[in-house]
Design an enzyme around this catalytic site. Structure first.
Site, short mmCIF file in Angstrom:
data_model
loop_
_atom_site.label_atom_id
_atom_site.label_comp_id
_atom_site.label_asym_id
_atom_site.label_seq_id
_atom_site.Cartn_x
_atom_site.Cartn_y
_atom_site.Cartn_z
N LEU A 103 12.51 18.09 -21.40
CA LEU A 103 12.41 16.71 -20.91
C LEU A 103 11.68 15.79 -21.89
CD1 LEU A 103 11.51 17.58 -17.20
CD2 LEU A 103 13.78 17.24 -18.21
N HIS A 104 12.16 14.55 -21.98
CA HIS A 104 11.52 13.53 -22.83
C HIS A 104 11.35 12.26 -22.00
CE1 HIS A 104 15.58 12.01 -23.02
NE2 HIS A 104 16.01 13.13 -23.56
N GLY A 163 13.06 9.72 -21.70
CA GLY A 163 14.26 9.28 -21.00
C GLY A 163 14.32 9.88 -19.60
N HIS A 164 14.16 11.22 -19.54
CA HIS A 164 14.15 11.89 -18.23
C HIS A 164 12.98 11.38 -17.39
CE1 HIS A 164 15.91 15.10 -20.93
NE2 HIS A 164 16.84 15.02 -20.02
N GLN A 220 29.43 23.73 -18.76
CA GLN A 220 29.76 22.44 -19.38
C GLN A 220 29.74 22.51 -20.90
OE1 GLN A 220 26.31 20.45 -17.34
NE2 GLN A 220 26.16 19.27 -19.23
N ASP A 224 24.15 8.67 -21.00
CA ASP A 224 25.43 9.37 -20.79
C ASP A 224 26.27 8.49 -19.87
OD1 ASP A 224 25.04 12.00 -22.15
OD2 ASP A 224 23.32 12.04 -20.82
N ILE A 242 16.51 4.81 -22.78
CA ILE A 242 15.16 4.73 -23.36
C ILE A 242 15.29 5.07 -24.85
CG2 ILE A 242 12.79 5.62 -23.25
CD1 ILE A 242 13.59 4.17 -20.69
O1 PAF Z 1 22.98 15.07 -18.14
C1 PAF Z 1 22.68 16.28 -18.07
O2 PAF Z 1 21.62 16.70 -18.49
C2 PAF Z 1 23.67 17.26 -17.45
O3 PAF Z 1 24.97 16.93 -17.79
C3 PAF Z 1 23.51 17.39 -15.93
C4 PAF Z 1 23.84 16.10 -15.21
C5 PAF Z 1 22.11 17.82 -15.59
C6 PAF Z 1 24.48 18.47 -15.40
O4 PAF Z 1 24.21 19.71 -15.98
#
Ligand code: PAF
Length: 283
Positions: free
Chosen positions: A33-34, A36-37, A61, A150, A176
């Site tokens: 996490l940074h 932005g999160h 994914q 995103d 951010i």
């Molecule tokens: O944006 C992300 O970090 C990922 O695509 C998510 C939404 C957590 C799904 O794995």
């Protein structure tokens, strides 16, 4: 803050909170996490009684060619950031907890997933939508928070929630940036010092395009041409795409006469970075 590894544990806790009439906000992440999160978690803490953050590097994914194992991880730092920012629970399941060994159901969307990242990562959004769907079913949040960084993912999730009549509100939050303009991303850690400098072409192109549109340019192709020229001037940069689409449907368009998303994906060395701006509407 509670660290929870099991689906049943999350469900039990959330049920208790809901029985007390408390609202639940949710921030799904892949960890490392940074700021932005952190901005998403802060917003969730402001708007909800309880906040759950998930940290799960979702294997489905990633395409086989993308390096899932190399994805950066640091659970201790993530826990610290979540706790300091006021989250109530961090959900960190193992892959087996999420998918077992007999998983066969996927959420596969058309339209909004076709352009931009959907072109170069054709299986990506199927993996994202499937895991986000599962996470929503586990956490049952009132609101879930996604970054505009995103942007296509945000549009895709909004559409999935609408199409499948899911019972929650999706909140989009602004990009951010580092002081010099680079959009914050866990992938920035892959960059060497030289690449880190070169990566500034992304934000430089984004700011230039945004300025043109704000000054009244209506010809999307002109905007994309200028942006492409800026990126191509950087020897370490290789363009994946520089595109303009209608915001919400993610259909390619050429004229700016409604809400639009201008999005870019650029390889700096081996690292693929994305950036964007939205015009005519809040993200
Ligand atoms: O944006 C992300 O970090 C990922 O695509 C998510 C939404 C957590 C799904 O794995």
């Amino acid at each position: 803050m509670i660290l929870e590894k099991t689906i049943d544990g999350v469900k039990k806790q959330v049920k208790e909170w809901k029985a007390q009439g408390l609202s639940v906000g949710f921030v799904p992440t892949m960890g490392f996490l940074h700021e932005g999160h952190q901005s998403l978690i802060k917003r969730a803490v402001e708007e909800n009684d309880k906040v759950v953050v998930s940290v799960f590097v979702n294997p489905i994914q990633f395409a086989p060619s993308e390096d899932l194992e190399a994805y950066p991880r640091d659970l201790d730092a993530d826990m610290k950031l979540c706790e300091e920012t006021g989250a109530d629970m961090l959900f960190n399941p193992e892959v087996f907890e999420m998918y077992g060994d007999t998983f066969t159901t996927f959420v596969d969307m058309t339209g909004v997933t076709q352009e931009l990242c959907g072109k170069s990562r054709p299986t990506h959004f199927k993996g994202v939508c499937t895991v986000v769907n599962k996470l929503f079913n586990i956490v049952t949040p009132d609101k879930a928070y996604f970054g505009q960084k995103d942007a296509q993912q945000l549009a895709v999730i909004r559409r999935m929630v609408r199409d499948l009549n899911m019972n929650l509100k999706i909140v989009g939050c602004p990009i951010i940036r580092e002081q010099d303009g680079l959009a914050k991303s866990s992938r920035n850690t892959y960059l060497s010092a030289e690449e880190r400098k070169a990566a500034l072409v992304l934000s430089k192109a984004i700011f230039a395009g945004q300025q043109m549109v704000q000054n009244g340019e209506k010809d999307g192709d002109k905007v994309l041409r200028i942006m492409t020229d800026i990126i191509e001037a950087e020897p370490l940069a290789r363009i994946d795409y520089v595109e303009m689409v209608k915001w919400d449907t993610i259909e390619v368009c050429h004229e700016i006469n409604g809400p639009i998303l201008v999005a870019i994906a650029v390889y700096i060395g081996k690292t693929r970075l994305i950036d964007n701006f939205i015009y005519g509407m809040e993200g």
